[in-house]
Design a protein around this motif. Structure first.
Motif, PDB file in Angstrom:
ATOM      1  N   LEU A  99      20.636  18.087  18.833  1.00 16.33           N
ATOM      2  CA  LEU A  99      21.507  19.483  18.951  1.00 16.33           C
ATOM      3  C   LEU A  99      22.346  19.018  20.105  1.00 16.33           C
ATOM      4  N   VAL A 100      23.495  19.502  19.963  1.00 13.58           N
ATOM      5  CA  VAL A 100      24.674  19.111  20.957  1.00 13.58           C
ATOM      6  C   VAL A 100      24.601  20.132  21.857  1.00 13.58           C
ATOM      7  N   LYS A 101      25.019  19.970  23.365  1.00 11.04           N
ATOM      8  CA  LYS A 101      25.389  21.063  24.321  1.00 11.04           C
ATOM      9  C   LYS A 101      26.760  21.185  24.391  1.00 11.04           C
ATOM     10  N   PRO A 102      27.201  22.329  24.473  1.00 12.44           N
ATOM     11  CA  PRO A 102      26.241  23.492  24.715  1.00 12.44           C
ATOM     12  C   PRO A 102      25.782  24.111  23.377  1.00 12.44           C
ATOM     13  N   PHE A 103      24.756  24.785  23.207  1.00 11.85           N
ATOM     14  CA  PHE A 103      23.904  25.021  22.152  1.00 11.85           C
ATOM     15  C   PHE A 103      23.466  26.727  22.316  1.00 11.85           C
ATOM     16  N   ALA A 104      23.269  27.135  21.208  1.00  7.92           N
ATOM     17  CA  ALA A 104      22.813  28.628  21.034  1.00  7.92           C
ATOM     18  C   ALA A 104      21.214  28.373  21.063  1.00  7.92           C
ATOM     19  N   VAL A 105      20.697  29.190  22.147  1.00 10.00           N
ATOM     20  CA  VAL A 105      19.382  29.187  22.442  1.00 10.00           C
ATOM     21  C   VAL A 105      18.510  29.607  21.360  1.00 10.00           C
ATOM     22  N   PRO A 106      18.728  30.899  20.318  1.00 13.18           N
ATOM     23  CA  PRO A 106      17.936  30.988  19.081  1.00 13.18           C
ATOM     24  C   PRO A 106      17.893  29.693  18.077  1.00 13.18           C
ATOM     25  N   GLU A 107      19.100  29.109  17.967  1.00 15.26           N
ATOM     26  CA  GLU A 107      18.995  27.887  17.257  1.00 15.26           C
ATOM     27  C   GLU A 107      18.080  26.827  17.776  1.00 15.26           C
ATOM     28  N   LEU A 108      18.049  26.575  19.134  1.00 18.36           N
ATOM     29  CA  LEU A 108      17.184  25.649  19.594  1.00 18.36           C
ATOM     30  C   LEU A 108      15.927  25.882  19.336  1.00 18.36           C
ATOM     31  N   VAL A 109      15.375  27.057  19.572  1.00 15.70           N
ATOM     32  CA  VAL A 109      14.028  27.542  19.302  1.00 15.70           C
ATOM     33  C   VAL A 109      13.663  27.407  17.942  1.00 15.70           C
ATOM     34  N   ALA A 110      14.681  27.813  17.062  1.00 15.10           N
ATOM     35  CA  ALA A 110      14.122  27.856  15.455  1.00 15.10           C
ATOM     36  C   ALA A 110      14.135  26.222  15.044  1.00 15.10           C
ATOM     37  N   ARG A 111      14.960  25.313  15.603  1.00 16.19           N
ATOM     38  CA  ARG A 111      14.641  23.973  15.374  1.00 16.19           C
ATOM     39  C   ARG A 111      13.357  23.355  15.908  1.00 16.19           C
ATOM     40  N   VAL A 112      13.080  23.872  17.243  1.00 14.13           N
ATOM     41  CA  VAL A 112      11.651  23.482  17.571  1.00 14.13           C
ATOM     42  C   VAL A 112      10.701  23.910  16.888  1.00 14.13           C
ATOM     43  N   GLN A 113      10.606  25.199  16.463  1.00 19.47           N
ATOM     44  CA  GLN A 113       9.535  25.934  15.629  1.00 19.47           C
ATOM     45  C   GLN A 113       9.346  25.079  14.266  1.00 19.47           C
ATOM     46  N   CYS A 114      10.529  24.763  13.717  1.00 22.31           N
ATOM     47  CA  CYS A 114      10.436  23.772  12.321  1.00 22.31           C
ATOM     48  C   CYS A 114       9.626  22.616  12.732  1.00 22.31           C
ATOM     49  N   LEU A 115      10.074  21.781  13.624  1.00 25.13           N
ATOM     50  CA  LEU A 115       9.601  20.521  13.918  1.00 25.13           C
ATOM     51  C   LEU A 115       8.216  20.481  14.359  1.00 25.13           C
ATOM     52  N   CYS A 116       7.814  21.688  14.946  1.00 22.27           N
ATOM     53  CA  CYS A 116       6.438  21.921  15.377  1.00 22.27           C
ATOM     54  C   CYS A 116       5.372  22.302  13.922  1.00 22.27           C
ATOM     55  N   ARG A 117       6.042  22.907  13.155  1.00 20.45           N
ATOM     56  CA  ARG A 117       5.344  23.058  11.846  1.00 20.45           C
ATOM     57  C   ARG A 117       5.434  21.728  11.074  1.00 20.45           C
ATOM     58  N   ARG A 118       6.321  21.031  11.055  1.00 16.39           N
ATOM     59  CA  ARG A 118       6.277  19.702  10.303  1.00 16.39           C
ATOM     60  C   ARG A 118       5.171  18.811  10.850  1.00 16.39           C
ATOM     61  N   ALA A 119       4.935  18.735  12.347  1.00 15.62           N
ATOM     62  CA  ALA A 119       4.198  17.931  13.010  1.00 15.62           C
ATOM     63  C   ALA A 119       2.539  18.337  12.472  1.00 15.62           C
ATOM     64  N   GLY A 120       2.140  19.546  12.293  1.00 17.21           N
ATOM     65  CA  GLY A 120       0.855  19.799  11.913  1.00 17.21           C
ATOM     66  C   GLY A 120       0.386  19.420  10.478  1.00 17.21           C
ATOM     67  N   ALA A 121      -0.784  19.614  10.270  1.00 21.49           N
ATOM     68  CA  ALA A 121      -1.123  19.182   9.000  1.00 21.49           C
ATOM     69  C   ALA A 121      -0.407  20.199   7.750  1.00 21.49           C
ATOM     70  N   VAL A 122      -0.099  19.468   6.761  1.00 20.34           N
ATOM     71  CA  VAL A 122       0.601  20.241   5.812  1.00 20.34           C
ATOM     72  C   VAL A 122      -0.087  21.467   5.425  1.00 20.34           C
ATOM     73  N   ARG A 123       0.425  22.625   5.485  1.00 16.92           N
ATOM     74  CA  ARG A 123       0.097  23.903   5.230  1.00 16.92           C
ATOM     75  C   ARG A 123       0.986  24.634   4.418  1.00 16.92           C
ATOM     76  N   PRO A 124       0.689  25.573   3.783  1.00 21.72           N
ATOM     77  CA  PRO A 124       1.723  26.282   2.864  1.00 21.72           C
ATOM     78  C   PRO A 124       2.313  27.585   4.053  1.00 21.72           C
ATOM     79  N   PRO A 125       3.692  27.530   3.847  1.00 20.48           N
ATOM     80  CA  PRO A 125       4.170  28.569   4.729  1.00 20.48           C
ATOM     81  C   PRO A 125       3.620  29.783   4.777  1.00 20.48           C
ATOM     82  N   VAL A 126       2.962  30.346   3.878  1.00 23.72           N
ATOM     83  CA  VAL A 126       2.344  31.640   3.958  1.00 23.72           C
ATOM     84  C   VAL A 126       0.820  31.321   3.939  1.00 23.72           C
ATOM     85  N   CYS A 127       0.033  31.723   4.900  1.00 22.97           N
ATOM     86  CA  CYS A 127      -1.510  31.559   4.945  1.00 22.97           C
ATOM     87  C   CYS A 127      -1.968  32.931   4.717  1.00 22.97           C
TER      88      CYS A 127
END
Length: 223
Positions: A99-127
């Motif tokens: 992600l290139v600076k300057p950036f939109a904070v909501p986009e940064l948060v969304a990208r980090v959340q996506c990577l965090c979900r990817r890092a966890g055990a593979v789980r369905p998007p809806v539990c």
């Protein structure tokens, strides 16, 4: 979910950390690569956000070294270096997002959340658990079809419990996963938050105390 933010600009690091904490993530901070290296050695992270050009050097070779050593923590490069060559170099080193600076904070948060979900055990998007529905992608929770308004931290704790349904999750693990290094381990932050979460989830209760251990998400009555 726990994130490491590595950025030498204090104001920017504080702002990024605050935004991620506001989304319910636990955040640790480092201003240089030696501090990041120490943090990554002692703590398991769901994502690491690296500024590229740090006082101790370019983060790209450092991340390349992480990958060679078998470390798989997802990495997002947050940098002003914006050429195609720079981005390709970041991905080639083992980076998962750029992600290139300057950036939109909501986009940064969304990208980090996506990577965090990817890092966890593979789980369905809806539990789904009993009449509880946890949408990890939209970060929404419904019980019996009714949308519940949870704080980011409440969602994080519920998500951690739902990842191990019918199993006791130790209090210490909830703190490690859902709070950052600023949390006081001996405080009652977990108890207070679980109490709030129980009230929002309503009856019959789904979160039960396991004495001397922690908490369990279960539809069954416990003693």
């Amino acid at each position: 979910m726990r994130v490491l933010v590595v950025e030498d600009d204090n104001d920017l690091r504080y702002a990024v950390a605050a935004a991620l904490r506001g989304a319910g993530l636990a955040v640790d901070e480092a201003a240089d690569l030696p501090a990041a290296d120490e943090a990554l050695f002692v703590t398991g992270y769901d994502c690491a956000v690296f500024d590229r050009m740090l006082p101790s050097g370019d983060a790209v070779p450092y991340v390349r070294g992480l990958r060679r050593s078998g470390r798989t923590v997802p990495v997002l490069f947050l940098t002003a270096r914006d050429t195609v060559t720079d981005r390709v170099e970041g991905f080639a080193s083992g980076g998962d997002d750029y992600l290139v600076k300057p950036f939109a904070v909501p986009e940064l948060v969304a990208r980090v959340q996506c990577l965090c979900r990817r890092a966890g055990a593979v789980r369905p998007p809806v539990c789904r658990f009993a009449d509880l529905e946890i949408d990890t992608a939209r970060r929404q929770v419904r019980r019996a079809g009714v949308l519940l308004l949870l704080t980011g931290k409440e969602f994080a704790v519920l998500e951690a419990l739902a990842a191990r349904p019918d199993q006791a999750v130790p209090r210490a693990q909830l703190i490690e996963k859902c709070w950052d290094e600023m949390a006081e381990p001996n405080s009652n932050v977990v108890e207070v938050l679980v109490s709030q979460l129980r009230r929002k989830l309503g009856n019959p209760p789904l979160i039960h105390t396991v004495r001397g251990v922690g908490y369990r998400l279960t539809a069954a009555r416990t003693t």
